[in-house]
Scaffold this motif. Structure first.
Motif, PDB file in Angstrom:
ATOM      1  N   ALA A 222       0.865  -1.107  -0.032  1.00  0.00           N
ATOM      2  CA  ALA A 222      -0.005  -0.006  -0.102  1.00  0.00           C
ATOM      3  C   ALA A 222       1.076   1.347   0.105  1.00  0.00           C
ATOM      4  N   SER A 223       0.651   2.271  -0.580  1.00  0.00           N
ATOM      5  CA  SER A 223       1.268   3.429  -0.689  1.00  0.00           C
ATOM      6  C   SER A 223       0.685   4.342   0.477  1.00  0.00           C
ATOM      7  N   TYR A 224       1.374   5.103   0.657  1.00  0.00           N
ATOM      8  CA  TYR A 224       1.086   6.168   1.826  1.00  0.00           C
ATOM      9  C   TYR A 224      -0.352   6.785   1.920  1.00  0.00           C
ATOM     10  N   TYR A 307      -0.398  -8.642  -0.842  1.00  0.00           N
ATOM     11  CA  TYR A 307      -0.121  -8.706  -2.279  1.00  0.00           C
ATOM     12  C   TYR A 307       0.686  -7.253  -2.570  1.00  0.00           C
ATOM     13  N   GLY A 308       1.844  -7.264  -3.033  1.00  0.00           N
ATOM     14  CA  GLY A 308       2.637  -5.974  -3.218  1.00  0.00           C
ATOM     15  C   GLY A 308       3.600  -6.102  -4.253  1.00  0.00           C
ATOM     16  N   TYR A 309       4.406  -4.790  -4.262  1.00  0.00           N
ATOM     17  CA  TYR A 309       5.322  -4.723  -5.239  1.00  0.00           C
ATOM     18  C   TYR A 309       6.622  -4.132  -4.913  1.00  0.00           C
ATOM     19  N   LYS A 310       7.749  -4.537  -5.099  1.00  0.00           N
ATOM     20  CA  LYS A 310       8.932  -3.976  -4.698  1.00  0.00           C
ATOM     21  C   LYS A 310       9.756  -3.345  -5.952  1.00  0.00           C
ATOM     22  N   LEU A 362       0.140 -12.887  -9.486  1.00  0.00           N
ATOM     23  CA  LEU A 362       0.118 -11.659  -8.433  1.00  0.00           C
ATOM     24  C   LEU A 362      -0.072 -10.403  -8.774  1.00  0.00           C
ATOM     25  N   ALA A 363       0.373 -10.217  -9.973  1.00  0.00           N
ATOM     26  CA  ALA A 363       0.093  -8.665 -10.401  1.00  0.00           C
ATOM     27  C   ALA A 363      -1.074  -8.112 -10.216  1.00  0.00           C
ATOM     28  N   PRO A 364      -2.226  -8.880 -10.857  1.00  0.00           N
ATOM     29  CA  PRO A 364      -3.466  -8.078 -10.722  1.00  0.00           C
ATOM     30  C   PRO A 364      -4.210  -7.956  -9.233  1.00  0.00           C
ATOM     31  N   GLN A 365      -3.332  -8.590  -8.252  1.00  0.00           N
ATOM     32  CA  GLN A 365      -3.846  -8.548  -7.069  1.00  0.00           C
ATOM     33  C   GLN A 365      -3.358  -6.955  -6.122  1.00  0.00           C
TER      34      GLN A 365
END
Length: 429
Positions: A222-224, A307-310, A362-365
């Motif tokens: 999640a972003s801020y 689910y997230g991204y780095k 994962l990406a769509p989540q």
């Protein structure tokens, strides 16, 4: 450039950093760009007529050679910039009119660029980007779009995902789930995550580099701020993550070394560090640090049902690029967005695990992503208050609520301006 957007863009660039890394207080104006000089590949009116200038924060030699082999009339001039400084350099180049033709950025840079109008809209007819954009999950488009979402600023080289890397053999030997989905289900429960770390510590095996790992792992999801510009990190998953961080700190469950240090890399080789929470690109680093562990590592979705991204590289074409057609060809050659979704992606280092299938699923989540120009300021508060929450004895919900209130208060005026801009943009669609 639309006058309303010019004025708003100037207001939205609220936290531009200078080359020395200091923050500019107040608002920094970006002047309208100088007129573009159009030079085709066959002209020789300037010394750069047949040169495609590419800026990046990493080595692009392979992509440069590929492009040059297909476009012999052009040579690629690659200019390396620091990861921290490339955005500042790009903004300065827009002011002077000396921009590159292509710029390679990181997805973490998105918030610093999506409020200013210096990158070309890839939805313009010149670029025929629809097929590429269609491969980006809708919930991830804010990373590659302007703040209003009506312009596509960049394309990813590949869709970024964050996963749990783990030593399957060590978990299995100690009675824990070792198959990716089974493990993900198990550590969706915060107490299970803590209990696993407690048991493995008895054998001097660690699941965390530092006690901040759990709440920073949650932050990958999640972003801020959310799309309504409200605090976006107050969910149950964040409460659980801070609980785990407190337990890790209280019971000494962290290795207290980072994988970017020699001691952390030795811990990977020895099996002392058995779990990482990182972008899928870390696979290449594991191969480099511990080639003898081929087949022992696996990847699963993140703990706590997240689910997230780095991070992850993305490419853009500045509005003042002198060779936009060739720049677009470079982007098309560099992204893998059009690779078939069902293309086998067995990774030997991960025991033959199909990473393409995992990343595609994962990406769509990824649903909590909304970069803003305020992120640099908010990160400073997050880093400080996150540690305070992990080290405090006060109730986590109370402290997390206070952090959210502080984030919203310190950015109240900027968020008001941004909301007004977004409302007018929506009305103009």
């Amino acid at each position: 450039m639309n006058k309303l957007y010019q004025r708003t863009a100037a207001m939205l660039l609220l936290t531009v950093t200078t080359a020395c890394g200091q923050h500019v207080t107040g608002m920094t104006r970006v002047p309208p760009p100088v007129p573009q000089v159009s030079v085709s590949a066959g002209q020789e009116s300037t010394s750069t007529a047949e040169e495609l200038v590419v800026w990046s924060y990493y080595d692009t030699a392979d992509g440069d050679k590929h492009f040059a082999s297909l476009h012999p009339d052009f040579k690629v001039k690659s200019v390396m910039h620091s990861y921290e400084g490339i955005v500042d350099d790009l903004i300065q180049s827009a002011i002077t009119g000396e921009t590159p033709d292509v710029v390679m950025l990181d997805s973490s840079h998105a918030g610093r660029l999506n409020g200013i109008d210096i990158l070309d809209n890839l939805r313009n007819s010149l670029y025929s980007s629809k097929g590429y954009e269609d491969r980006i999950p809708k919930n991830m488009l804010p990373v590659y779009s302007n703040l209003a979402g009506d312009k596509l600023m960049a394309l990813p080289t590949e869709l970024p995902n964050a996963v749990t890397f783990y030593r399957a053999d060590i978990l299995e030997e100690n009675g824990f789930p070792s198959e990716p989905e089974a493990l993900a289900v198990y550590i969706s429960n915060p107490q299970n995550w803590v209990d696993m770390a407690m048991k493995l510590k008895e054998k001097n095996i660690y699941l965390f580099q530092h006690y901040t790992d759990p709440f920073e792992t949650a932050a990958l999801s999640a972003s801020y701020l959310d799309g309504e510009l409200r605090f976006n990190r107050g969910s149950q998953a964040f409460l659980d993550a801070f609980y785990v961080s407190r337990e890790v700190r209280s019971h000494g469950l962290a290795l207290r070394s980072m994988i970017w240090d020699s001691s952390g890399q030795q811990a990977i080789r020895s099996g002392q560090l058995a779990m990482l929470y990182a972008g899928t690109w870390i696979t290449g680093q594991l191969k480099s640090w511990a080639p003898d562990l081929t087949g022992r590592w696996r990847a699963a979705r993140l703990p706590l049902n997240l689910y997230g991204y780095k991070e992850g590289a993305m490419m853009a074409i500045p509005k003042l690029s002198r060779h936009k057609a060739e720049a677009w060809e470079y982007l098309k050659l560099t992204t893998n967005l059009l690779q078939p979704a069902d293309q086998p992606g067995g990774e030997a280092y991960l025991g033959g695990q199909d990473m393409n299938a995992l990343k595609t699923s994962l990406a769509p989540q990824n649903k909590g992503i909304y970069p803003t120009p305020l992120d640099t300021r908010l990160k400073e508060l997050w880093d400080k208050k996150g540690v305070e929450i992990a080290e405090s004895d006060r109730p986590i919900p109370e402290l997390l609520q206070e952090m959210g209130q502080q984030m919203e208060a310190m950015t109240a005026e900027e968020r008001r301006i941004m909301k007004e801009y977004l409302m007018r943009s929506a009305e103009g669609k």
